[in-house]
Enzyme design. Sequence first.
Site, PDB file in Angstrom:
ATOM      1  N   GLY A  36      47.406  34.091  69.626  1.00 56.11           N
ATOM      2  CA  GLY A  36      45.992  34.434  69.827  1.00 56.11           C
ATOM      3  C   GLY A  36      45.179  34.107  68.583  1.00 56.11           C
ATOM      4  N   ASP A  51      52.410  44.270  67.238  1.00 57.78           N
ATOM      5  CA  ASP A  51      53.325  43.663  68.199  1.00 57.78           C
ATOM      6  C   ASP A  51      53.784  44.705  69.212  1.00 57.78           C
ATOM      7  OD1 ASP A  51      55.369  40.967  67.863  1.00 57.78           O
ATOM      8  OD2 ASP A  51      55.916  42.563  69.269  1.00 57.78           O
ATOM      9  N   PHE A  74      48.708  40.826  78.806  1.00 57.78           N
ATOM     10  CA  PHE A  74      48.812  39.364  78.687  1.00 57.78           C
ATOM     11  C   PHE A  74      49.772  38.960  77.566  1.00 57.78           C
ATOM     12  CE2 PHE A  74      44.372  40.128  79.996  1.00 57.78           C
ATOM     13  CZ  PHE A  74      44.228  39.273  81.066  1.00 57.78           C
ATOM     14  N   SER A  78      54.266  31.728  76.816  1.00 58.75           N
ATOM     15  CA  SER A  78      54.012  31.121  78.129  1.00 58.75           C
ATOM     16  C   SER A  78      54.183  29.604  78.176  1.00 58.75           C
ATOM     17  CB  SER A  78      52.601  31.487  78.586  1.00 58.75           C
ATOM     18  OG  SER A  78      51.666  30.978  77.668  1.00 58.75           O
ATOM     19  N   ASN A  93      60.394  38.539  73.668  1.00 59.18           N
ATOM     20  CA  ASN A  93      58.975  38.917  73.718  1.00 59.18           C
ATOM     21  C   ASN A  93      58.564  39.393  75.110  1.00 59.18           C
ATOM     22  OD1 ASN A  93      56.400  39.330  72.772  1.00 59.18           O
ATOM     23  ND2 ASN A  93      55.776  37.202  72.962  1.00 59.18           N
ATOM     24  N   TYR A 142      60.741  30.585  81.323  1.00 61.75           N
ATOM     25  CA  TYR A 142      59.457  31.282  81.339  1.00 61.75           C
ATOM     26  C   TYR A 142      59.249  31.986  82.690  1.00 61.75           C
ATOM     27  CZ  TYR A 142      54.448  31.774  82.042  1.00 61.75           C
ATOM     28  OH  TYR A 142      53.222  32.258  82.371  1.00 61.75           O
ATOM     29  N   GLY A 285      61.675  20.070  85.187  1.00 60.04           N
ATOM     30  CA  GLY A 285      61.282  21.370  85.743  1.00 60.04           C
ATOM     31  C   GLY A 285      59.952  21.381  86.476  1.00 60.04           C
TER      32      GLY A 285
END
Length: 330
Positions: A36, A51, A74, A78, A93, A142, A285
Amino acid sequence: MSILVLGGAGYIGSHTVYALKEAGEDVVIIDNLETGHIEAVHPDARFYEGDIRNRTFLDSVFEKEKDIKAVIHFAANSLVGESMVNPLKYYDNNLCGTKVLLESMLAHDIKKIVFSSTAATYGEPERVPILETDRTEPTNTYGETKLSMEKMFKWTDKAHGLKYVSLRYFNACGAHESGMIGEAHNPETHLIPLILQVPLGKREAISVFGNDYDTKDGTCIRDYIHVTDLAQAHILAVKYLLEGNDSNIFNLGNGVGFTVNEVIETARKVTGKEIKAIMAERRAGDPAQLIASSEKARTVLGWNPQHADLEEIIASAWKWHSTHPNGYAK
Ligand code: UDP
């Protein structure tokens, strides 16, 4: 009443915070600023840097912010490619982080959460448009961690009555109309920002990952959804939970697919620039097509995307990238 947004300095998180503030909500943000950006934090939200894997830190925020009624989550990694070379980072995470979060929420009796899931939970779809009840068989780590998160929420609901809404995004894109915030990943892997790097002079050409798929022009089809429309869905999902409704899962997309070639062609039209495209190998993928059925979100949440036009989506992204060619960096 306040709403806690985890990952509120990220791409979709920051747009959701802006939408919440525009709706007059009191917002608290947690972000570890790993991916971010401090510049994306809304100036009128209370920001805590930390965190979600740190229980002491989370507890301290809940103890200070006594008015939190719902959480929007969020805070996750990703990137599909990265998740394939470093799967344990994603388990740590996305799953361990969420476990610590749920423990802290339960300890503070906060039992409403909306969180980011993904079309990657489906893997290669059995049909399009995809329904929420269709088979989920992720083809990457993911997507697998997001599906496991959904299951963690399901069992936590059964045991403790924690109510959740899982939002399965298709391809998020575009930027806030103010031009203040937008997409800024490092490294960038997403199609639209990469295409726009060509007219910005930052990239020679866009590589098209495969032109031998079973689609109308051989390139992959995706359902592109404006980030502002995604943000609205989160507000509706929080309202849905605060009204006392049960846990649920919703797809978020426009229900229309565009090929990679069509997206490039639209970007040429929007920018008025030549954009060189070169053919490249398929990316591991990648399903041939992903198109959402969002009928459930429309019917149950009353969601009504306002920016479905691809030209408008790319124009809003272009406004952001052309004024911020290096993202948030000066
Ligand atoms: N894509 C491409 N070239 C790029 C980046 C992406 O052809 O440089 C294709 C990718 O194969 C996929 C589509 O564009 O079919 C959207 O990819 P993106 O990474 O933006 O989102 P995803 O669908 O993986 O979530």
